[in-house]
Design an enzyme around this catalytic site. Structure first.
Site, PDB file in Angstrom:
ATOM      1  CG  ASP A   1      -1.716  14.140   1.807  1.00 45.47           C
ATOM      2  OD1 ASP A   1      -2.584  13.390   1.317  1.00 45.47           O
ATOM      3  OD2 ASP A   1      -0.990  13.806   2.753  1.00 45.47           O
ATOM      4  CG  ASP A   2      -5.410  12.347  -2.572  1.00 42.31           C
ATOM      5  OD1 ASP A   2      -5.192  12.457  -3.772  1.00 42.31           O
ATOM      6  OD2 ASP A   2      -6.194  11.513  -2.080  1.00 42.31           O
TER       7      ASP A   2
ATOM      8  NE  ARG B   1      -9.993   7.766   0.341  1.00 41.67           N
ATOM      9  CZ  ARG B   1      -8.939   8.545   0.296  1.00 41.67           C
ATOM     10  NH1 ARG B   1      -7.816   8.140  -0.244  1.00 41.67           N
ATOM     11  NH2 ARG B   1      -8.969   9.758   0.808  1.00 41.67           N
TER      12      ARG B   1
ATOM     13  CE  LYS C   1       0.290  10.898   4.263  1.00 43.72           C
ATOM     14  NZ  LYS C   1      -0.701  11.900   4.673  1.00 43.72           N
ATOM     15  CD1 TRP C   2       3.009   3.623  -0.329  1.00 41.88           C
ATOM     16  CD2 TRP C   2       5.096   3.314  -1.053  1.00 41.88           C
ATOM     17  NE1 TRP C   2       3.055   2.417  -0.995  1.00 41.88           N
ATOM     18  CE2 TRP C   2       4.324   2.195  -1.439  1.00 41.88           C
ATOM     19  CE3 TRP C   2       6.452   3.340  -1.394  1.00 41.88           C
ATOM     20  CZ2 TRP C   2       4.857   1.124  -2.153  1.00 41.88           C
ATOM     21  CZ3 TRP C   2       6.979   2.269  -2.098  1.00 41.88           C
ATOM     22  CH2 TRP C   2       6.190   1.176  -2.487  1.00 41.88           C
ATOM     23  CG  ASP C   3      -2.210   7.264   1.870  1.00 33.95           C
ATOM     24  OD1 ASP C   3      -2.373   6.326   2.670  1.00 33.95           O
ATOM     25  OD2 ASP C   3      -2.942   8.282   1.868  1.00 33.95           O
ATOM     26  CG  MET C   4      -1.453   0.396   0.559  1.00 36.49           C
ATOM     27  SD  MET C   4      -2.886  -0.514   1.143  1.00 36.49           S
ATOM     28  CE  MET C   4      -2.720  -2.004   0.246  1.00 36.49           C
ATOM     29  CG  ASN C   5      -5.669   5.749   1.471  1.00 37.25           C
ATOM     30  OD1 ASN C   5      -5.517   5.818   2.686  1.00 37.25           O
ATOM     31  ND2 ASN C   5      -5.154   6.634   0.641  1.00 37.25           N
TER      32      ASN C   5
ATOM     33  CB  CYS D   1       0.734   7.011   4.970  1.00 43.71           C
ATOM     34  SG  CYS D   1      -0.951   7.584   5.272  1.00 43.71           S
TER      35      CYS D   1
ATOM     36  CG  ASP E   1      -5.842   9.501   8.248  1.00 47.59           C
ATOM     37  OD1 ASP E   1      -4.696   9.945   8.077  1.00 47.59           O
ATOM     38  OD2 ASP E   1      -6.546   9.046   7.325  1.00 47.59           O
TER      39      ASP E   1
HETATM   40  C1  DGJ Z   1      -5.186   8.729   3.938  1.00 45.89           C
HETATM   41  C2  DGJ Z   1      -4.030   9.284   4.715  1.00 45.89           C
HETATM   42  O1  DGJ Z   1      -3.931   8.664   5.960  1.00 45.89           O
HETATM   43  C3  DGJ Z   1      -4.213  10.793   4.857  1.00 45.89           C
HETATM   44  O2  DGJ Z   1      -3.183  11.320   5.644  1.00 45.89           O
HETATM   45  C4  DGJ Z   1      -4.244  11.408   3.498  1.00 45.89           C
HETATM   46  O3  DGJ Z   1      -3.000  11.268   2.884  1.00 45.89           O
HETATM   47  C5  DGJ Z   1      -5.359  10.798   2.661  1.00 45.89           C
HETATM   48  N1  DGJ Z   1      -5.256   9.375   2.638  1.00 45.89           N
HETATM   49  C6  DGJ Z   1      -5.316  11.325   1.256  1.00 45.89           C
HETATM   50  O4  DGJ Z   1      -6.208  10.693   0.450  1.00 45.89           O
END
Ligand code: DGJ
Length: 691
Positions: free
Chosen positions: A337-338, A414, A447-451, A489, A511
């Protein structure tokens, strides 16, 4: 099936009919509900302000919320008159994710003569549901502003309805809200540029008595990942209008002379047999027409993800131990992951710099991948492609690539900014940097995340262009790497929608990995989305989100109702045995769970228990699971009885765990007797096979 008779239109699926007709040049709604043999118009109302219109307009006497508003110097009133219809052999390609396949589609052409605007309404009747979208074309010589342009409008001329929608926040995605539609307008929407945790682009209108098994249920789901709006309005006569589509934010969408835009598609599903049947129709429709055919019938890889246990402390030694501990447990893929790239020791830097951090991984990803292979597993990697950290080489090189407006510094969430994905050169760059990593390393999973939400977006056009950039990157990745599996994600399940599902066959549901919280999140997500789209991990306890400790067995039971995975260091022998058992159990019947018909038996929001059964299409196998929230003071083990659903009445089924054999009818009428451990969050699962 599409039947046109004179000025009437009748669209039919396996169990629904949808009717509309032309009167005095206007399109009026006729009927939506149980399948009928012939066209019908429920109320042949006078052409007044209370008529049931097929697509609401503003300014000419219909005072309910419109489906379209177009503004120019000439005003805002539109008068779209019927011109003609056409049956298209293929659903139009609208330049964004949409239901797959070449389905016969009815196109109805309307025109506002005075303003020179053409409106087309598209209807694609599929067996399980009706797909709708619309297009607008500016045939005038001047540009106009489109302030509102929704994909679907349905007028319900009579009857009380509840609206059920999914509302939440990070770690508590998609709580079920059910309320009576009352006078006035209610809007469920997102202005975050993403589907959002707060509201999902799904809703259902329900007969007030409707439950899982009984009653009329009308579901609506938008195939789009950006801003959206779903409105219900009840008027003075008690009629209800439902409008749904992309939300065009303030300022409108400038449509130049000669330009045309499409709305995203909306999937409309009707069930006369309650909410459960509505969900099963969505699930089947998505399996047949939405999910990537390369993966739809495939068992999802069982992954072990580094995030909750490793966080940013990625290093070769830790990862080697993580991988070795996962060896021989039935896990397919290790996901890093990250924290693997740039100088990412925490969340305040390096997004955009998709280059391995050699301080942490001196021998690159290759050493990690080699280790995975030696231990019989594949490798997956985390990216957050749409983002850039202020403190990153990418930002120093291209500060102008950040989403920005009014020459103001963009808002940080963030510690990060959003890249302007409406610019082709930005997507080109991100694609090239991801491609380099994927070309140089044997990576089977991303895993393509977007926060974070979008801010500092110039206008409505830009919001859409951003989403099209995201879909473009997805398109390029899935085309260049046809075997690559991409998990979606967004800070958990913040972008859980059909458009992401079009590319990502499975999405990280939340999460929050606490098993009891998950029963609720998975229950509500399944109202619209199939189990094979939900990524669920067993994680360590006390749970990092809730502080709760729940048995390993219950954590596994819940995670198995979807795509099972793990998110913990498997360090002791007891856990190793448990994981091995869980993956073996899961693999045996994963095809049933992922492609079977889901029946929700207990609602964790209201019943203090979670219970589901999934029955294979041929009714030869079924998987049942149960979790009870609170322990009750009893003597001995707690006994609970649950009636099953969906089995073949005359088929004899054996419950593998107890050996008991009964007909489906008996299992459904008499139920299964569960002997539960005397503890909170006790669980049970049963596997049934026809004998
Ligand atoms: C948010 C994701 O939902 C988590 O599972 C994880 O990948 C973190 N970001 C990593 O920064």
């Amino acid at each position: 099936m599409i039947t046109i008779d004179g000025n009437t239109y009748h669209l039919q699926g396996d169990a629904y009919s949808y009717c509309f007709y032309v009167k005095n040049g206007k399109l009026l709604h006729g009927y939506y509900g149980q399948r009928l043999e012939k066209f019908v118009a429920v109320c042949d109302a006078p052409m007044d302000d209370f008529a049931a219109y097929e697509y609401g307009e503003f300014g000419r006497g219909d005072f309910r919320s419109p489906s379209i508003v177009v503004r120019d110097n000439g005003g805002i009133a539109t008068d779209f008159q019927f011109v003609s219809h056409e049956i298209l052999a293929i659903k139009p390609r609208i330049g964004m994710p949409q239901l797959r396949g070449e389905h016969q589609t009815l196109a109805v052409y309307l025109r506002d003569e005075k303003r020179g605007i053409k409106l087309t309404l598209f209807y694609t009747p599929l067996s399980q549901g009706l797909c709708r979208s619309a297009a607008i074309e500016n045939e005038s010589a001047e540009s106009v502003f489109v302030d509102k342009f929704l994909s679907t409008c349905v007028d319900f001329p009579s009857g009380e309805y509840d609206i059920l929608h999914l509302s939440g926040r990070p770690n508590k995605e998609r709580d079920i809200v059910r309320e009576r539609v009352s006078e006035g307008i209610k809007t469920i929407s997102s202005t975050r540029g993403t589907t959002s945790h707060e509201h999902n682009c799904f809703c259902a209108l329900l007969q007030p008595e409707a439950n899982e098994e009984y009653g009329n249920a009308y579901g609506f789901n938008l195939i789009y990942s950006g801003n959206f709006a779903i409105e219900t309005e009840k008027d003075a006569l008690g009629q209800i209008r439902l409008n749904a589509g992309e939300q065009i934010l303030y300022g409108g969408w400038e449509l130049n002379a000669g330009e045309r835009i499409y709305t995203p598609e909306v999937v409309c599903v009707y069930s006369a047999k309650g909410i459960g049947e509505m969900s099963r129709q969505f699930h089947t429709l998505y399996r047949k027409h939405l999910l990537d055919p390369r993966f739809v019938d495939k068992i999802r890889p069982i992954v072990i993800n580094s995030w909750e246990s490793v966080v940013y402390d990625v290093c070769e030694e830790t990862m080697f131990r993580f991988i070795e501990n996962a060896k021989g447990l039935g896990i397919d893929t290790v996901v890093l992951d990250d924290g693997w790239f740039g100088k990412r020791d925490n969340d305040d830097c390096s997004l955009g710099d998709w280059v391995v951090d050699k301080r942490k991984l001196p021998n690159g990803l290759q050493a990690i991948i080699r280790k995975c292979k030696e231990n019989g597993m594949k490798f997956g990697l985390w990216f957050e492609p749409e983002m850039v950290s202020p403190d990153s080489d990418l930002n120093r090189l291209h500060p102008d690539w950040v989403l920005q407006s009014c020459h103001r510094e963009s808002v940080q969430f963030r510690n990060q900014w959003v890249l302007d994905f409406s610019k082709k050169e930005v997507v080109d760059y991100v694609f090239a940097s991801m491609k380099k990593v994927l070309d140089e390393n044997d990576i089977s999973y991303v895993k393509w995340d977007m926060n974070r939400p979008l801010t500092d977006v110039l206008n409505a056009k830009k919001y859409r262009a951003y989403m099209l950039g995201v879909y473009d990157l997805y398109e390029r990745l899935t085309t260049s790497f046809p075997n690559l599996f991409i998990e979606g994600c967004s800070s958990g399940g913040g972008r859980f929608d059909p458009a992401i599902l079009y590319y990502s066959p499975m999405i990280w549901t939340s999460d929050n990995t606490d098993a009891w919280s998950r029963t609720m999140i998975q229950h509500s997500t399944s109202l619209c989305y199939p189990l094979q789209s939900m990524s669920n991990h067993v994680s360590a306890c006390p749970n990092i989100q809730t502080g709760r400790t729940i048995s390993f067995a219950t954590r596994g039971t819940v995670a198995m109702m979807g795509c099972l995975g793990y998110e913990l260091h498997v360090e002791n022998e007891e856990e190793r045995v448990a994981v091995r058992m869980q993956t073996a159990t899961y693999q045996k019947d994963a095809d049933v769970i992922l492609t079977g018909d889901l029946y929700r038996l207990k609602n964790p929001f209201t019943d203090g228990a979670f219970a589901q059964i999934v029955v294979s299409e041929d009714k030869q196998k079924a998987v049942f699971c149960y979790v009870r929230k609170d322990s009750e003071p009893t003597r001995g083990k707690i006994v609970e009885r649950v009636c099953l659903r969906g089995l073949g009445e005359d088929v004899l089924y054996k419950a593998e765990e107890t050996g008991e054999i009964q007909t489906g009818k008996t299992w459904m009428c008499v139920g299964v007797q569960l002997r539960l451990e005397k503890s909170d969050y006790a669980c049970a699962s049963l596997h049934f096979s026809a004998v």
